[in-house]
Design an enzyme around this catalytic site. Structure first.
Site, PDB file in Angstrom:
ATOM      1  N   GLU A  22      -6.053  11.060   8.131  1.00 57.86           N
ATOM      2  CA  GLU A  22      -4.736  10.904   8.769  1.00 57.86           C
ATOM      3  C   GLU A  22      -4.516  11.926   9.881  1.00 57.86           C
ATOM      4  O   GLU A  22      -3.736  11.677  10.801  1.00 57.86           O
ATOM      5  CB  GLU A  22      -3.624  10.962   7.707  1.00 57.86           C
ATOM      6  CG  GLU A  22      -3.694   9.762   6.784  1.00 57.86           C
ATOM      7  CD  GLU A  22      -2.458   9.510   5.958  1.00 57.86           C
ATOM      8  OE1 GLU A  22      -1.508  10.314   6.020  1.00 57.86           O
ATOM      9  OE2 GLU A  22      -2.440   8.491   5.234  1.00 57.86           O
ATOM     10  N   CYS A  69     -11.008   3.790  -1.942  1.00 60.12           N
ATOM     11  CA  CYS A  69      -9.779   4.313  -1.330  1.00 60.12           C
ATOM     12  C   CYS A  69      -9.661   3.644   0.034  1.00 60.12           C
ATOM     13  O   CYS A  69     -10.656   3.534   0.764  1.00 60.12           O
ATOM     14  CB  CYS A  69      -9.867   5.825  -1.171  1.00 60.12           C
ATOM     15  SG  CYS A  69      -8.518   6.512  -0.172  1.00 60.12           S
ATOM     16  N   THR A  70      -8.456   3.201   0.352  1.00 58.11           N
ATOM     17  CA  THR A  70      -8.252   2.444   1.593  1.00 58.11           C
ATOM     18  C   THR A  70      -8.734   3.193   2.842  1.00 58.11           C
ATOM     19  O   THR A  70      -9.195   2.589   3.792  1.00 58.11           O
ATOM     20  CB  THR A  70      -6.744   2.172   1.776  1.00 58.11           C
ATOM     21  OG1 THR A  70      -6.031   3.403   1.570  1.00 58.11           O
ATOM     22  CG2 THR A  70      -6.248   1.117   0.815  1.00 58.11           C
ATOM     23  N   HIS A  71      -8.607   4.528   2.816  1.00 58.93           N
ATOM     24  CA  HIS A  71      -8.909   5.314   4.023  1.00 58.93           C
ATOM     25  C   HIS A  71     -10.398   5.446   4.323  1.00 58.93           C
ATOM     26  O   HIS A  71     -10.770   5.738   5.445  1.00 58.93           O
ATOM     27  CB  HIS A  71      -8.333   6.727   3.887  1.00 58.93           C
ATOM     28  CG  HIS A  71      -6.849   6.782   4.013  1.00 58.93           C
ATOM     29  ND1 HIS A  71      -6.012   5.999   3.251  1.00 58.93           N
ATOM     30  CD2 HIS A  71      -6.044   7.520   4.817  1.00 58.93           C
ATOM     31  CE1 HIS A  71      -4.761   6.270   3.568  1.00 58.93           C
ATOM     32  NE2 HIS A  71      -4.753   7.183   4.525  1.00 58.93           N
ATOM     33  N   TYR A 126      -0.187   8.756  -2.514  1.00 54.44           N
ATOM     34  CA  TYR A 126      -0.030   8.574  -3.959  1.00 54.44           C
ATOM     35  C   TYR A 126      -1.166   9.252  -4.740  1.00 54.44           C
ATOM     36  O   TYR A 126      -1.062   9.451  -5.951  1.00 54.44           O
ATOM     37  CB  TYR A 126      -0.097   7.079  -4.318  1.00 54.44           C
ATOM     38  CG  TYR A 126       1.146   6.259  -4.067  1.00 54.44           C
ATOM     39  CD1 TYR A 126       2.204   6.727  -3.294  1.00 54.44           C
ATOM     40  CD2 TYR A 126       1.255   4.983  -4.620  1.00 54.44           C
ATOM     41  CE1 TYR A 126       3.329   5.932  -3.070  1.00 54.44           C
ATOM     42  CE2 TYR A 126       2.369   4.195  -4.413  1.00 54.44           C
ATOM     43  CZ  TYR A 126       3.406   4.667  -3.641  1.00 54.44           C
ATOM     44  OH  TYR A 126       4.510   3.878  -3.426  1.00 54.44           O
ATOM     45  N   GLY A 127      -2.253   9.536  -4.029  1.00 57.79           N
ATOM     46  CA  GLY A 127      -3.519   9.908  -4.685  1.00 57.79           C
ATOM     47  C   GLY A 127      -3.466  11.037  -5.697  1.00 57.79           C
ATOM     48  O   GLY A 127      -4.253  11.042  -6.644  1.00 57.79           O
ATOM     49  N   CYS A 173      -3.708  -0.836  -2.280  1.00 58.30           N
ATOM     50  CA  CYS A 173      -3.906   0.584  -2.588  1.00 58.30           C
ATOM     51  C   CYS A 173      -4.722   0.722  -3.877  1.00 58.30           C
ATOM     52  O   CYS A 173      -4.349   0.187  -4.926  1.00 58.30           O
ATOM     53  CB  CYS A 173      -2.523   1.205  -2.783  1.00 58.30           C
ATOM     54  SG  CYS A 173      -2.542   2.927  -3.238  1.00 58.30           S
ATOM     55  N   ASN A 174      -5.833   1.451  -3.776  1.00 51.75           N
ATOM     56  CA  ASN A 174      -6.679   1.648  -4.962  1.00 51.75           C
ATOM     57  C   ASN A 174      -5.949   2.444  -6.044  1.00 51.75           C
ATOM     58  O   ASN A 174      -6.061   2.137  -7.228  1.00 51.75           O
ATOM     59  CB  ASN A 174      -7.949   2.424  -4.583  1.00 51.75           C
ATOM     60  CG  ASN A 174      -8.928   1.570  -3.832  1.00 51.75           C
ATOM     61  OD1 ASN A 174      -9.864   1.052  -4.403  1.00 51.75           O
ATOM     62  ND2 ASN A 174      -8.704   1.399  -2.537  1.00 51.75           N
ATOM     63  N   THR A 175      -5.216   3.474  -5.623  1.00 47.15           N
ATOM     64  CA  THR A 175      -4.539   4.327  -6.612  1.00 47.15           C
ATOM     65  C   THR A 175      -3.520   3.503  -7.396  1.00 47.15           C
ATOM     66  O   THR A 175      -3.448   3.582  -8.627  1.00 47.15           O
ATOM     67  CB  THR A 175      -3.855   5.523  -5.904  1.00 47.15           C
ATOM     68  OG1 THR A 175      -4.812   6.163  -5.061  1.00 47.15           O
ATOM     69  CG2 THR A 175      -3.313   6.508  -6.901  1.00 47.15           C
ATOM     70  N   ASP A 188       0.857  -1.186   0.000  1.00 41.77           N
ATOM     71  CA  ASP A 188       0.000   0.000   0.000  1.00 41.77           C
ATOM     72  C   ASP A 188       0.891   1.232   0.000  1.00 41.77           C
ATOM     73  O   ASP A 188       2.065   1.165   0.406  1.00 41.77           O
ATOM     74  CB  ASP A 188      -0.912   0.012   1.239  1.00 41.77           C
ATOM     75  CG  ASP A 188      -1.841   1.215   1.237  1.00 41.77           C
ATOM     76  OD1 ASP A 188      -2.562   1.397   0.239  1.00 41.77           O
ATOM     77  OD2 ASP A 188      -1.815   1.993   2.207  1.00 41.77           O
ATOM     78  N   SER A 189       0.323   2.336  -0.430  1.00 41.65           N
ATOM     79  CA  SER A 189       1.096   3.580  -0.434  1.00 41.65           C
ATOM     80  C   SER A 189       1.484   3.978   0.988  1.00 41.65           C
ATOM     81  O   SER A 189       2.406   4.777   1.168  1.00 41.65           O
ATOM     82  CB  SER A 189       0.280   4.697  -1.087  1.00 41.65           C
ATOM     83  OG  SER A 189      -0.952   4.841  -0.402  1.00 41.65           O
TER      84      SER A 189
END
Ligand code: DGL
Length: 263
Positions: free
Chosen positions: A152, A184-186, A35-36, A66-68, A3-4
């Protein structure tokens, strides 16, 4: 798993709940996250470097949590890079395809919403994958670049975040989807807020659950990757050990220690 940074730890958590016995190395590129908003070229370069590290440590199958990275680079790495590697059979898989499959399979009205980083949305990867499965699907997507830093910073419950999310979701809500992909992971950490904003008729996909279920199925169909058993988890980061431990533990849902820093 790659993941990023930290968000992929929500996916790792889901995988651990379903597959406690496989051994996993999780690499978060937290020195270069997020990375987004980065270009496809940069995301590809960084993702490839991290995959090289994981392959060199004996991983044969890498999940881009990571989706991006999944949206921007997966096809390039699979088609242009993997065939050039020698040695044991290796593969890289991502999260876009499993989430697209799930969205199409549970949508009744064919209207699907997708939220993600700017990179993920601009790549069009979700639209492409969903339309490959159902060409008549109607996909509305929205980039939400402010959400990753808000999560974050621990600002999920602030009124500002509520207002920003209302703004981001307005066009998606107008298209009346019955499934929303949190691409998106978040965003999994903001699930309650998404649920409050969307209609109760809209199902919000649980990314860790969907990805871990589909991963198990994939591993059953592909025994050739010889996944190591033993349930060991190795945490690797390119960034600060303290930051990875503090923020990572929040995403993972339990204290993370034994982290190794790689350069
Ligand atoms: N992991 C990224 C994703 O799922 C979010 C964080 C970032 O922008 O790097 O798209």
């Amino acid at each position: 798993m790659f993941d990023s940074g930290f968000g992929g730890l929500t996916v790792l958590r889901g995988i651990r709940e379903k597959c406690p016995d496989i051994s996993i190395a999780y690499l978060g590129d937290s020195a270069r996250t997020p990375y987004g908003n980065r270009s496809r070229e940069v995301v590809t370069k960084y993702t490839k470097e991290c995959c090289e590290e994981l392959f060199s440590r004996g991983c044969n199958l890498i999940l881009l949590a990571c989706n991006t990275a999944s949206a921007d680079t997966l096809r390039t790495l699979q088609q242009d890079w993997l065939p050039t590697l020698s040695g044991e059979k290796k593969n890289i898989i991502g999260v876009v395809r499993p989430l697209a499959e799930e969205a199409v399979s549970i949508s009744k009205n064919g209207r699907i919403g997708v939220v993600g980083t700017r990179g993920t949305i601009e790549s069009g990867a979700y639209v492409d994958e969903i339309k490959k499965i159902n060409m008549n699907a109607n996909v509305t997507q929205k980039a939400c670049p402010l959400l990753v830093p808000l999560v974050e910073e621990g600002w999920i419950n602030k009124p500002e975040t509520n207002r920003i999310l209302r703004f981001y979701l307005s066009s998606i809500k107008s298209s009346n989807p019955d499934v929303l992909v949190l691409g998106c992971t978040h965003y999994e950490t903001m699930r309650k807020l998404f649920e409050k904003k969307m209609s109760s008729k809209c199902k919000i996909l649980n990314t860790p659950d969907v990805v871990s279920r589909k991963l198990m199925d994939y591993m059953k169909r592909h025994p050739e990757y010889e996944i190591k058993k033993g349930g060991e988890t190795v945490f690797l980061t390119t960034g600060s050990l303290n930051r990875f431990s503090e923020l990572g533990s929040i995403f993972y849902g339990e204290k993370i220690s034994n982290i190794e820093r790689i350069c």
